[in-house]
Design a protein around this motif. Structure first.
Motif, PDB file in Angstrom:
ATOM      1  N   THR A 113       0.853  -1.184   0.000  1.00 27.60           N
ATOM      2  CA  THR A 113       0.000   0.000   0.000  1.00 27.60           C
ATOM      3  C   THR A 113       0.888   1.233   0.000  1.00 27.60           C
ATOM      4  OG1 THR A 113      -0.128  -0.034   2.421  1.00 27.60           O
ATOM      5  CG2 THR A 113      -1.903  -1.122   1.209  1.00 27.60           C
ATOM      6  N   THR A 114       0.468   2.236  -0.735  1.00 31.65           N
ATOM      7  CA  THR A 114       1.224   3.485  -0.803  1.00 31.65           C
ATOM      8  C   THR A 114       0.626   4.502   0.145  1.00 31.65           C
ATOM      9  OG1 THR A 114      -0.128   4.535  -2.529  1.00 31.65           O
ATOM     10  CG2 THR A 114       1.573   2.979  -3.251  1.00 31.65           C
ATOM     11  N   ASP A 115       1.405   5.523   0.468  1.00 31.45           N
ATOM     12  CA  ASP A 115       0.873   6.556   1.357  1.00 31.45           C
ATOM     13  C   ASP A 115      -0.111   7.470   0.632  1.00 31.45           C
ATOM     14  OD1 ASP A 115       2.627   7.858  -0.264  1.00 31.45           O
ATOM     15  OD2 ASP A 115       3.798   8.793   1.332  1.00 31.45           O
ATOM     16  N   THR A 116      -0.328   7.203  -0.665  1.00 31.28           N
ATOM     17  CA  THR A 116      -1.344   7.954  -1.425  1.00 31.28           C
ATOM     18  C   THR A 116      -2.637   7.152  -1.554  1.00 31.28           C
ATOM     19  OG1 THR A 116      -0.338   7.119  -3.469  1.00 31.28           O
ATOM     20  CG2 THR A 116       0.301   9.321  -2.737  1.00 31.28           C
ATOM     21  N   GLY A 117      -2.703   5.999  -0.856  1.00 34.00           N
ATOM     22  CA  GLY A 117      -3.955   5.253  -0.781  1.00 34.00           C
ATOM     23  C   GLY A 117      -4.171   4.224  -1.866  1.00 34.00           C
TER      24      GLY A 117
END
Length: 263
Positions: free
Chosen positions: A121-125
């Motif tokens: 998962t990325t910190d941009t969702g």
């Protein structure tokens, strides 16, 4: 030819005087390719001759390395093949570090791996998954990591091309990609496992085509398309890392011809 040689003679004379009496600086950074002072251009360090070659496409030969007290030679990460523009590598100094911090863009991914697959998962969702084929011991439930690398190359090329095209007043409507990459599997599988493989594990070559569709009514010259392709590859972070690894990128850019129905 005569005019080009005359211009080169004038430039060599000017830059010889410039480097013979440099302005005070500590340390003075020199480009090893041309033995000329490095200067800040467009956020990176480039020597004056490299910058001139980029603007005019003039073929400027290399000079023998020079040494002197207080001088730091900066070696380019690679020398572009014939016909490509020359560029110096970036050499960080304390001033550069502070400037870089102001423009730093950070990426963060968390992942959990089980067996041959990884879920991220990325910190941009957004979510990503990787896996490997059955013959490699995987379940083949998601794209391979190298396929993600190629996908990142295409996505980064698209985003960068839109920016470069906008700065050139060329509106890019769409881009069609067809690329192939290969590597030598011995780089990952060669035994014994405690010895460095005889060949690198990285990709060795990426080849293919990019067809660019521009806004209707815009006539794009061959020179403009070449600038778009070169500047896109130079400014694309993913392509930049791929080239820096030693992988050759041989992708041909063309203008996509779209047949539009007549009114």
């Amino acid at each position: 030819r005569g005019q080009e040689h005359g211009l080169s003679f004038f430039l060599w004379t000017f830059f010889f005087l410039h480097t013979s009496f440099p302005l005070p600086s500590s340390p003075l950074l020199l480009c090893r390719l041309h033995a000329q002072p490095m200067s800040r251009m467009m956020g990176a360090r480039r020597c004056i001759l490299c910058s001139f070659a980029t603007i005019t496409r003039l073929r400027i030969p290399s000079l023998p390395p020079v040494t002197a007290p207080g001088l730091t030679l900066v070696t380019p990460t690679r020398v572009d093949p014939p016909g490509r523009r020359l560029a110096c590598s970036w050499a960080a100094t304390e001033d550069d570090e502070s400037q870089s911090a102001l423009h730093r863009k950070t990426y963060h991914i968390k992942g959990s791996g089980r067996r041959s697959g990884v879920e991220m998962t990325t910190d941009t969702g957004h979510s990503l998954r990787t896996d490997v084929p059955h013959k490699m011991g995987g379940k083949d439930e998601a794209p391979q990591p190298v396929e993600h690398l190629l996908a990142a190359y295409l996505g980064c090329t698209q985003a960068t091309a839109l920016y470069v095209g906008r700065m050139m007043s060329l509106r890019v409507e769409s881009m069609e990609y067809d690329v192939t990459a290969f590597r030598d599997e011995r780089g990952a599988l060669e035994l014994p496992i405690d010895a460095v493989p005889s060949v690198p594990a990285r990709l060795q070559r990426i080849s293919g085509t990019v067809a660019v569709e521009f806004k209707a009514g815009i006539e794009v010259t061959e020179g403009q398309l070449q600038i778009l392709a070169e500047q896109t590859e130079t400014r694309c972070p993913v392509a930049n890392m791929i080239r820096a690894s030693g992988c050759d990128i041989d992708v041909n850019w063309t203008v996509k011809k779209v047949s539009r129905p007549e009114d």
